[in-house]
Design a protein around this motif. Structure first.
Motif, mmCIF file in Angstrom:
data_model
loop_
_atom_site.group_PDB
_atom_site.id
_atom_site.type_symbol
_atom_site.label_atom_id
_atom_site.label_comp_id
_atom_site.label_asym_id
_atom_site.label_seq_id
_atom_site.Cartn_x
_atom_site.Cartn_y
_atom_site.Cartn_z
ATOM 1 N N TYR A 37 0.793 -1.227 0.000
ATOM 2 C CA TYR A 37 0.000 0.000 0.000
ATOM 3 C C TYR A 37 0.829 1.282 0.000
ATOM 4 O O TYR A 37 0.368 2.328 0.442
ATOM 5 C CB TYR A 37 -0.972 0.031 1.192
ATOM 6 N N GLY A 38 2.076 1.245 -0.420
ATOM 7 C CA GLY A 38 2.908 2.442 -0.444
ATOM 8 C C GLY A 38 3.675 2.698 0.838
ATOM 9 O O GLY A 38 4.220 3.785 1.041
ATOM 10 N N THR A 133 -3.197 -4.783 11.179
ATOM 11 C CA THR A 133 -2.604 -5.332 9.960
ATOM 12 C C THR A 133 -2.420 -4.191 8.970
ATOM 13 O O THR A 133 -3.111 -3.169 9.053
ATOM 14 C CB THR A 133 -3.508 -6.409 9.320
ATOM 15 N N PRO A 134 -1.489 -4.326 8.017
ATOM 16 C CA PRO A 134 -1.318 -3.285 7.010
ATOM 17 C C PRO A 134 -2.632 -3.031 6.271
ATOM 18 O O PRO A 134 -3.354 -3.970 5.933
ATOM 19 C CB PRO A 134 -0.272 -3.864 6.069
ATOM 20 N N SER A 135 -2.945 -1.741 6.041
ATOM 21 C CA SER A 135 -4.164 -1.419 5.306
ATOM 22 C C SER A 135 -4.038 -0.060 4.636
ATOM 23 O O SER A 135 -3.309 0.814 5.106
ATOM 24 C CB SER A 135 -5.383 -1.434 6.228
ATOM 25 N N LYS A 136 -4.770 0.112 3.564
ATOM 26 C CA LYS A 136 -4.832 1.405 2.880
ATOM 27 C C LYS A 136 -5.412 2.463 3.802
ATOM 28 O O LYS A 136 -4.960 3.602 3.819
ATOM 29 C CB LYS A 136 -5.692 1.302 1.615
ATOM 30 N N ALA A 137 -6.424 2.088 4.587
ATOM 31 C CA ALA A 137 -7.081 3.037 5.480
ATOM 32 C C ALA A 137 -6.125 3.555 6.556
ATOM 33 O O ALA A 137 -6.125 4.749 6.875
ATOM 34 C CB ALA A 137 -8.298 2.390 6.122
ATOM 35 N N LEU A 138 -5.306 2.686 7.089
ATOM 36 C CA LEU A 138 -4.339 3.080 8.121
ATOM 37 C C LEU A 138 -3.298 4.027 7.540
ATOM 38 O O LEU A 138 -2.990 5.069 8.132
ATOM 39 C CB LEU A 138 -3.693 1.831 8.715
ATOM 40 N N LEU A 139 -2.777 3.700 6.371
ATOM 41 C CA LEU A 139 -1.795 4.578 5.731
ATOM 42 C C LEU A 139 -2.426 5.916 5.344
ATOM 43 O O LEU A 139 -1.803 6.966 5.500
ATOM 44 C CB LEU A 139 -1.185 3.891 4.509
#
Length: 147
Positions: A37-38, A133-139
């Motif tokens: 996700y970058g 967990t890694p997520s687009k929303a978190l980033l």
């Protein structure tokens, strides 16, 4: 000299992440960072060894656990500015399940006698509802804070 700030957090199934090239985190393979996700993401784990990695980031470092997101924002350095054998971002994991240090470092500077240096690190602690967990929303939440 280089200014340096350390924040200690629990090693309790948290998630450490920042914006960097996963292939340039050194030493390679010491901690299991994954690019998604970058960002680069490290799900904290337990081992019987002290570990420390360096990374050239983008001026922020985050930790998420137990519904709280901690974001540290600081000056983004280019690869030539940190002290020798150091980096803008450092992550230290103490042996066992004790603590983790989220470290940020400023530019390596010669400081003349009688002179001073100012360096700012801003901390943001905000609620976030989601799995660790890694997520687009978190980033996306972090990017909104640091921009």
């Amino acid at each position: 000299m280089a200014p340096w700030e350390i924040t200690r957090v629990q090693n309790d199934n948290g998630l450490i992440f920042f914006d960097a090239d996963v292939n340039k985190i050194t030493p390679a393979g010491l901690m299991n960072f994954k690019a998604e996700y970058g960002g680069v993401w490290y799900q904290t784990d337990v081992t019987n060894a002290n570990r420390k990695v360096n990374a050239d980031g983008k001026g922020w470092l985050a930790y998420y656990n137990n519904g709280l997101l901690l974001v540290k924002k600081f000056q983004d350095l280019d690869a030539t500015q940190p002290a020798p054998a150091e980096a803008e971002i450092q992550v230290y994991v103490n042996r066992g399940k004790t603590y983790i240090e989220l470290e940020s470092q400023g530019a390596y500077t010669e400081l003349q006698p009688g002179k001073s240096l100012t360096w700012t690190v801003r901390w943001y602690l905000v609620p976030f509802d989601g799995p660790v967990t890694p997520s687009k929303a978190l980033l996306k939440k972090v990017k909104k804070i640091v921009e």
